[in-house]
Structure formats: structure tokens, C-alpha cells
Design a protein around this motif. Structure first.
Motif, PDB file in Angstrom:
ATOM      1  N   ALA A 336      53.471  83.558 -16.467  1.00 56.06           N
ATOM      2  CA  ALA A 336      52.293  82.697 -16.343  1.00 56.06           C
ATOM      3  C   ALA A 336      52.108  81.838 -17.587  1.00 56.06           C
ATOM      4  O   ALA A 336      51.778  80.647 -17.497  1.00 56.06           O
ATOM      5  CB  ALA A 336      51.053  83.554 -16.094  1.00 56.06           C
ATOM      6  N   ILE A 337      52.332  82.430 -18.761  1.00 52.65           N
ATOM      7  CA  ILE A 337      52.222  81.676 -20.015  1.00 52.65           C
ATOM      8  C   ILE A 337      53.258  80.574 -20.058  1.00 52.65           C
ATOM      9  O   ILE A 337      52.959  79.426 -20.424  1.00 52.65           O
ATOM     10  CB  ILE A 337      52.388  82.630 -21.221  1.00 52.65           C
ATOM     11  N   VAL A 338      54.485  80.890 -19.668  1.00 53.38           N
ATOM     12  CA  VAL A 338      55.565  79.901 -19.702  1.00 53.38           C
ATOM     13  C   VAL A 338      55.274  78.753 -18.743  1.00 53.38           C
ATOM     14  O   VAL A 338      55.436  77.571 -19.089  1.00 53.38           O
ATOM     15  CB  VAL A 338      56.916  80.564 -19.372  1.00 53.38           C
ATOM     16  N   ILE A 339      54.835  79.054 -17.530  1.00 50.46           N
ATOM     17  CA  ILE A 339      54.554  78.009 -16.543  1.00 50.46           C
ATOM     18  C   ILE A 339      53.436  77.090 -17.025  1.00 50.46           C
ATOM     19  O   ILE A 339      53.542  75.853 -16.968  1.00 50.46           O
ATOM     20  CB  ILE A 339      54.192  78.648 -15.184  1.00 50.46           C
ATOM     21  N   ALA A 340      52.343  77.685 -17.517  1.00 48.67           N
ATOM     22  CA  ALA A 340      51.225  76.874 -18.013  1.00 48.67           C
ATOM     23  C   ALA A 340      51.652  76.025 -19.210  1.00 48.67           C
ATOM     24  O   ALA A 340      51.265  74.849 -19.326  1.00 48.67           O
ATOM     25  CB  ALA A 340      50.060  77.781 -18.395  1.00 48.67           C
ATOM     26  N   SER A 341      52.477  76.601 -20.075  1.00 47.20           N
ATOM     27  CA  SER A 341      52.902  75.886 -21.282  1.00 47.20           C
ATOM     28  C   SER A 341      53.870  74.760 -20.961  1.00 47.20           C
ATOM     29  O   SER A 341      53.821  73.696 -21.588  1.00 47.20           O
ATOM     30  CB  SER A 341      53.541  76.867 -22.268  1.00 47.20           C
ATOM     31  N   ILE A 342      54.766  74.972 -19.992  1.00 48.33           N
ATOM     32  CA  ILE A 342      55.672  73.899 -19.589  1.00 48.33           C
ATOM     33  C   ILE A 342      54.879  72.723 -19.039  1.00 48.33           C
ATOM     34  O   ILE A 342      55.144  71.554 -19.358  1.00 48.33           O
ATOM     35  CB  ILE A 342      56.689  74.410 -18.546  1.00 48.33           C
ATOM     36  N   ALA A 343      53.888  73.020 -18.195  1.00 47.66           N
ATOM     37  CA  ALA A 343      53.061  71.948 -17.646  1.00 47.66           C
ATOM     38  C   ALA A 343      52.338  71.189 -18.763  1.00 47.66           C
ATOM     39  O   ALA A 343      52.273  69.944 -18.753  1.00 47.66           O
ATOM     40  CB  ALA A 343      52.051  72.535 -16.654  1.00 47.66           C
ATOM     41  N   TYR A 344      51.793  71.910 -19.739  1.00 50.81           N
ATOM     42  CA  TYR A 344      51.076  71.277 -20.847  1.00 50.81           C
ATOM     43  C   TYR A 344      52.047  70.474 -21.721  1.00 50.81           C
ATOM     44  O   TYR A 344      51.721  69.370 -22.171  1.00 50.81           O
ATOM     45  CB  TYR A 344      50.387  72.352 -21.681  1.00 50.81           C
ATOM     46  N   PHE A 345      53.228  71.015 -21.937  1.00 51.91           N
ATOM     47  CA  PHE A 345      54.236  70.328 -22.743  1.00 51.91           C
ATOM     48  C   PHE A 345      54.637  69.012 -22.095  1.00 51.91           C
ATOM     49  O   PHE A 345      54.691  67.966 -22.760  1.00 51.91           O
ATOM     50  CB  PHE A 345      55.460  71.232 -22.905  1.00 51.91           C
TER      51      PHE A 345
END
Length: 374
Positions: A336-345
Motif C-alpha cells: 500500500a505504501i509503495v502504490i501510494a508513493s508511486i502515484a505521488y512520485f
């Protein structure tokens, strides 16, 4: 979808982003564990009987010091090219504008997201939220908090980074010393002297630059040693060194002279990373380097994702075995952290990596205004 970071020099060093991956991974592991511990009395996720494991895992907080060394290493590069290689002078206005346009928009937006979350979901008093927002936005929370909790618990380290950014041009004058041997000895002396505050228990985990400066100076020394240019000297011996050095850096128990030892391990660890063929290949693996390259987005968002999802994920981690429960939390929260962070990146951080984004945005706005007037 482009995921590789944009660099000012157009020269991407995947090994450095691999080390960023190591740093941010260690931070995620400790913060998920800390979330379990802080809510153990509510959710039954007890660490009783496993205190030794928890104590050892908490040493992973040294991923922050690895970040500091990487920052010193990266920020030293333009000044090293100017003073040692005879390159073009660093324009301080452009240097600071680059820091501002690169880091501020993702940071301020993340603070707004945290503020809204605290106001709407946690019903925190508005005056407390906006007071904390103002202190965090101006990087003075560490100085003036006086009991006011930060919007994002991890931003203390970003404040330390900003304090270092302010001093970088002055500290980089050390590269004016012409003799490489003398210059490196002076940098070594700076590491030893700046580690002195950390010898005191009162500042061992200080949230201020003096207690962390030795790690930035270590990055300076690594930049001067040009470790990334020594690939022709690689040898499997360094791979064995990686297997010993990085675990030692992350897990050594606390003792009085630990900062000095950690700085030495950082120097050895960087050499092992760049000169060990297997180590270099692993840390340059595309997905590792890409995730490491988006560590700023992960850093800014991970506590929000953990706090938002943990009330749900904790229901799946009641096996009665602490290690199993921790593993379940990792398996649920990390993706979940990775998915949210990729979207933000992709949406926020990566566009801000383009040094010309303000001009491009302004040109686009002017173009739309002109089209609307026509």
C-alpha cells in the motif's frame, strides 16, 4: 509511465538509488514495528517476550544517517567539480532555487494532506494543526515545538537536511584545499570533531544538525574519494565486505563511540557497494534503484498510509505469534505504501525534478490566457 528520477546533470547513478532503497526500507520496517508497539494495548499485538528482537530492529533507524551521508555525497558533487576539477562555478542562486523547486512542492502538499487528515479524521484542534503546519513548513518545528506534535513524525530529519543545505556552500570551501591528501585529512578531522556532540547521551539522537553533521561530512569525504569512479578496481572481496559492513552499520548496539564507527562503516560500505560486482549489480537492479529513486515520496507519505490503514490491517494480524503478526503487517502495509508513493512520485515529485518546471508551467498558463482572450 516514467519512474526514473530526473537528475540535474542527466547522469543517473543507480547504485546511489540502491543505497537510498536500503535506507528507506529500514525506515519502513522500524515504523511499521513502532506502529504495532504503540497500539499493542489496544489491538493485542503484544511484543512481550520479544523485547530483544524489538530493540535490535529499532537500530534500523540508522537508515536516516545513511540518508544524511548520501545527501552529503550528492551535494558535494558540484562544489567538487568547481574547486577540484576546475569546472564552472556553482551559482548559489540557482543552487538554492533548485532545492526550493525540487523539494518544496511535494513537501508542502504532503503537509496539507496530513493537516486535512488530522482535522477531518482525527478531530484534532484546528489551532494545533495549523501551528504545527506553520512550524513544519518553515523547518523550525525542532526548535519551537514546545509540546506541539509535528504533522508528520519523520520530518525532523528533513529539517536537519535543510539546516545542512544552508551551510553547504560554506562547508564546501574545504574542497579549495589543493592537496588531495591534506584535504581528505581535514575532512577526516571534521568527521571526528563533528561526531563529538553525539558522544554525549543528551545528543546521541539529537534532532539538530550538530549531532548529525559527521554523517554529512562522511558524504563529503566519499565524494572526494570518487568511489563511483573506481569500478575498474572491483573484486569479489568487496561483496563479502558488503555482507558484513551493512548489517553491522544497521544493527550494532549503542555504545559511546558509535558515531565514529558508523562513519567508518559508511566509508567502507560505499566502497563495497561500488567496487563489489555482485553488490553493485544487486543495488543497480532496476526495481530496487527505481524505488530508491522515489524515496522522498515514500518518506513523505508512509506514516500517513500506515496510520490510515493500520486500524484495518491489525484485524488480520492476531495469530498470537508476534513474528507472524509483524510479517502480516509488512505484507499488507508495504504494498500500500509503495502504490501510494508511486502515484505521488509520478503526479507530484517527478515533475518537480525538472529544473525548468516553473518556467514551463508559467508558459503554459500564459498560453491558456492568450487562447482564452482570443
Amino acid at each position: 509511465m516514467r519512474l526514473q528520477r530526473i537528475t540535474t546533470s542527466s547522469r543517473w547513478i543507480p547504485e546511489v538509488d540502491g543505497l537510498r532503497f536500503v535506507a528507506i526500507s529500514s525506515v519502513l520496517l522500524i515504523h511499521i514495528l513502532a506502529q504495532m508497539n504503540s497500539h499493542a494495548h489496544l489491538y493485542g499485538l503484544h511484543a512481550s517476550g520479544h523485547e530483544a528482537f524489538v530493540a535490535v530492529m529499532y537500530q534500523l533507524g540508522r537508515g536516516v544517517q545513511l540518508f544524511f551521508a548520501i545527501s552529503g555525497y550528492i551535494l558535494a558533487q558540484p562544489f567538487l567539480r568547481q574547486y577540484v576539477d576546475g569546472g564552472k562555478p556553482v551559482r548559489l542562486g540557482s543552487f538554492y532555487l533548485r532545492r526550493l523547486t525540487r523539494l518544496e512542492p511535494p513537501y508542502i502538499l504532503s503537509l496539507l494532506i496530513y493537516a486535512v487528515s488530522l482535522l477531518l479524521l482525527h478531530r484534532m484542534a484546528a489551532h494545533v494543526v495549523w501551528r504545527s503546519f506553520a512550524m513544519c513548513a518553515f523547518y523550525v518545528h525542532n526548535f519551537f515545538a514546545k509540546g506541539t506534535p509535528p504533522l508528520n513524525l519523520v520530518t525532523w530529519s528533513l529539517e536537519v537536511e535543510v539546516e545542512f543545505y544552508v551551510l553547504v556552500p560554506l562547508l564546501a570551501k574545504l574542497f579549495c584545499i589543493r592537496s588531495p591528501t591534506t584535504r581528505r585529512l581535514v575532512l577526516l578531522a571534521c568527521i571526528l570533531c563533528s561526531a563529538l556532540p553525539a558522544w554525549s547521551a543528551a545528543t546521541a539522537h539529537g534532532f539538530f544538525l550538530p549531532a548529525q553533521l559527521c554523517y554529512f561530512f562522511t558524504g563529503f569525504l566519499l565524494a572526494d574519494l570518487r568511489v563511483e569512479q573506481k569500478l575498474a578496481q572491483d573484486h569479489p572481496f568487496w561483496d563479502l565486505g558488503s555482507l558484513l559492513i551493512w548489517p553491522a552499520f544497521l544493527f550494532l548496539p549503542e555504545f559511546r563511540f558509535l558515531p565514529i564507527v558508523l562513519c567508518g562503516l559508511l566509508v567502507a560500505g560505499f566502497h563495497a557497494t561500488f567496487m563489489g560486482p555482485v553488490s553493485r549489480r544487486i543495488l543497480s537492479t532496476r526495481w530496487i534503484a527505481l524505488l530508491g529513486g522515489m524515496c522522498y515520496s515514500i518518506y513523505l507519505l508512509h506514516m500517513l498510509v500506515i496510520s490510515a490503514l493500520f486500524p484495518l490491517t491489525r484485524h488480520a494480524a492476531l495469530t498470537g505469534n508476534f513474528y507472524t503478526d509483524y510479517l502480516i503487517q509488512l505484507l499488507l502495509l508495504l504494498p500500500a505504501i509503495v502504490i501510494a508513493s508511486i502515484a505521488y512520485f509520478v503526479a507530484i515529485e517527478r515533475p518537480c525534478m525538472d529544473p525548468n518546471w516553473p518556467q514551463k508551467l508559467w508558459s503554459r498558463v500564459r498560453g491558456r490566457r492568450s487562447a482564452a482572450m482570443v
